[in-house]
Design a protein around this motif. Structure first.
Motif, PDB file in Angstrom:
ATOM      1  N   MET A 190       8.712  23.424  29.339  1.00 48.67           N
ATOM      2  CA  MET A 190       9.147  22.054  30.307  1.00 48.67           C
ATOM      3  C   MET A 190      10.305  22.283  30.891  1.00 48.67           C
ATOM      4  SD  MET A 190       6.558  19.580  29.739  1.00 48.67           S
ATOM      5  CE  MET A 190       7.383  17.888  29.500  1.00 48.67           C
ATOM      6  N   PRO A 191      10.288  21.292  31.956  1.00 46.01           N
ATOM      7  CA  PRO A 191      12.033  21.335  32.783  1.00 46.01           C
ATOM      8  C   PRO A 191      12.984  21.062  31.689  1.00 46.01           C
ATOM      9  CG  PRO A 191      10.022  20.191  34.181  1.00 46.01           C
ATOM     10  CD  PRO A 191       9.574  20.286  32.791  1.00 46.01           C
ATOM     11  N   VAL A 192      12.817  20.000  30.868  1.00 43.42           N
ATOM     12  CA  VAL A 192      13.836  19.676  29.646  1.00 43.42           C
ATOM     13  C   VAL A 192      13.258  20.270  28.297  1.00 43.42           C
ATOM     14  CG1 VAL A 192      15.032  17.963  28.935  1.00 43.42           C
ATOM     15  CG2 VAL A 192      14.475  18.059  31.243  1.00 43.42           C
ATOM     16  N   PHE A 193      14.061  20.655  27.701  1.00 42.19           N
ATOM     17  CA  PHE A 193      13.680  21.145  26.317  1.00 42.19           C
ATOM     18  C   PHE A 193      13.205  20.091  25.431  1.00 42.19           C
ATOM     19  CE2 PHE A 193      15.181  21.878  21.813  1.00 42.19           C
ATOM     20  CZ  PHE A 193      14.304  22.925  21.243  1.00 42.19           C
ATOM     21  N   THR A 194      12.105  20.128  24.601  1.00 43.67           N
ATOM     22  CA  THR A 194      11.521  19.047  23.975  1.00 43.67           C
ATOM     23  C   THR A 194      11.052  19.703  22.618  1.00 43.67           C
ATOM     24  OG1 THR A 194      10.815  17.958  26.038  1.00 43.67           O
ATOM     25  CG2 THR A 194       9.909  17.260  23.762  1.00 43.67           C
ATOM     26  N   GLU A 195      11.111  18.984  21.527  1.00 41.81           N
ATOM     27  CA  GLU A 195      10.562  19.144  20.362  1.00 41.81           C
ATOM     28  C   GLU A 195       9.637  18.226  19.833  1.00 41.81           C
ATOM     29  OE1 GLU A 195      13.789  21.568  17.479  1.00 41.81           O
ATOM     30  OE2 GLU A 195      14.093  19.451  17.552  1.00 41.81           O
ATOM     31  N   GLU A 196       8.536  18.712  19.538  1.00 43.11           N
ATOM     32  CA  GLU A 196       7.443  17.765  19.144  1.00 43.11           C
ATOM     33  C   GLU A 196       7.117  17.463  17.730  1.00 43.11           C
ATOM     34  OE1 GLU A 196       2.643  17.433  20.136  1.00 43.11           O
ATOM     35  OE2 GLU A 196       3.693  18.838  21.568  1.00 43.11           O
ATOM     36  N   PHE A 197       7.011  16.290  17.419  1.00 44.34           N
ATOM     37  CA  PHE A 197       6.622  16.054  15.943  1.00 44.34           C
ATOM     38  C   PHE A 197       5.051  15.503  15.900  1.00 44.34           C
ATOM     39  CE2 PHE A 197      10.994  16.687  16.065  1.00 44.34           C
ATOM     40  CZ  PHE A 197      11.505  17.516  15.066  1.00 44.34           C
ATOM     41  N   ARG A 198       4.614  15.511  14.662  1.00 44.19           N
ATOM     42  CA  ARG A 198       3.269  14.717  14.391  1.00 44.19           C
ATOM     43  C   ARG A 198       3.285  13.992  13.211  1.00 44.19           C
ATOM     44  NH1 ARG A 198      -1.321  18.594  17.539  1.00 44.19           N
ATOM     45  NH2 ARG A 198      -0.133  18.812  19.620  1.00 44.19           N
ATOM     46  N   ASP A 199       2.294  13.011  13.284  1.00 43.41           N
ATOM     47  CA  ASP A 199       2.089  12.443  11.596  1.00 43.41           C
ATOM     48  C   ASP A 199       1.822  13.212  10.611  1.00 43.41           C
ATOM     49  OD1 ASP A 199       2.800  10.083  13.208  1.00 43.41           O
ATOM     50  OD2 ASP A 199       1.019   9.428  13.427  1.00 43.41           O
TER      51      ASP A 199
END
Length: 319
Positions: A190-199
């Protein structure tokens, strides 16, 4: 269930063929894996209709078209001992079928995934001496140094967390390469670093802490990282200690398109992915740099390990 699978086959197969023809006409990369997956699906249909249906209707999922094409283009010309670290099974099955003098080992920490890969291997007519399957994680399996001529990991390291992370996995794979070997890695960007969390814990293999800690964090279970250029340098390149020989980027043309696609997929399942080849041809493109990347995409990295240097006696020193 078999009746429903038959109905779905009649429903989805023609649409999938049309999507593949459209994508081929628009020069979508990775189409050889599309046709290979469908041929495996037809062989699996009568013995395992659900698995066969998945491969006939959606042999390559979304951005895997770009990742598979990149990874194959990076493979050494000389045959050798190669390692696949938990990548989608179709890639290594296809590679092992095309390179009969190579020994490919696929590792995955999920025993259920390994069991499914056994059925796909059999359908491809491959034996264990051509395509070896092991239930193992990368750090434990690659404890020995300088074993493999080529290692690849397609959209895997972004999911690794817990006792060791993506940086530890990169260091382990690099150490397991012979001098002169190649490491091929793809990750989402992504253009900006992201961390994805899920339920829910999607794989049931890695955790970001105890159940109570997950609840207290308010984030849920760690799922993946979406890297920007700085995160790739810090988390993936630094553990290796050298710049990649190649780096290629593909991404969505319109920011937010993939998020909407993913939301539809979660609601409707296979009916959405049947059209993946056409959707990737229409909605994704290559990018020259992170500066031009507009939204979600995927990055391919190739690292080449230097040949061992010769000592004063002319013998090669350890790499």
């Amino acid at each position: 269930m078999r009746l429903q699978d038959g109905i779905n086959l009649l429903r989805y197969a023609p649409k999938a063929r049309r999507a593949a023809a459209y994508a081929a006409a628009h020069q979508l990369p990775g189409m050889e894996f599309d046709s290979f997956g469908r041929s495996l699906g037809r062989k699996l249909w009568f013995a395992q209709p659900r698995l066969g249906l998945d491969l006939i209707a959606s042999p390559v999922n979304c951005v895997r078209y770009f990742e598979f094409s990149f990874a194959k283009s990076c493979l050494p010309e000389v045959d050798g001992r190669w390692l696949d670290v938990a990548s989608p099974r179709l890639f290594s099955t296809c590679v092992a079928s095309q390179r009969p003098h190579c020994k490919v080992t696929m590792i995955n920490p999920d025993a259920n995934d390994t069991h499914t890969s056994e059925a796909v291997r059999a359908a491809a007519g491959l034996t264990a001496d051509r395509l070896e399957l092991e239930t193992a994680d990368v750090v434990a399996f690659t404890a020995g140094a300088g074993v493999f001529d080529c290692i690849w990991s397609i959209s895997v390291v972004e999911h690794i967390s817990g006792a060791y992370d993506d940086s530890a996995a990169m260091a382990a794979m690099w150490a397991a390469l012979k001098p002169g070997g190649r490491l091929i890695v793809t990750v989402p960007v992504m253009p900006v670093f992201t961390e994805e969390f899920r339920d829910r814990n999607p794989y049931g293999l890695t955790t970001s802490g105890s159940a109570s800690a997950v609840r207290a964090s308010g984030k849920g279970h760690f799922f993946q990282r979406l890297y920007d250029q700085e995160a790739i340098e810090r988390r993936l390149v630094t553990p290796i200690g050298r710049k990649p020989d190649r780096m290629e980027l593909w991404g969505e043309r319109d920011p937010g398109w993939f998020a909407a696609y993913e939301a539809r997929w979660k609601r409707q399942g296979l009916v959405i992915t049947v059209d993946d080849a056409r959707l990737m041809a229409d909605h994704f493109t290559s990018y020259q740099s992170f500066a031009t990347l507009r939204g979600l995409g995927v990055c391919g990295l190739l690292f080449s390990k230097p040949e061992a240097a010769a000592d004063e006696t002319g013998r090669k020193a350890p790499g």
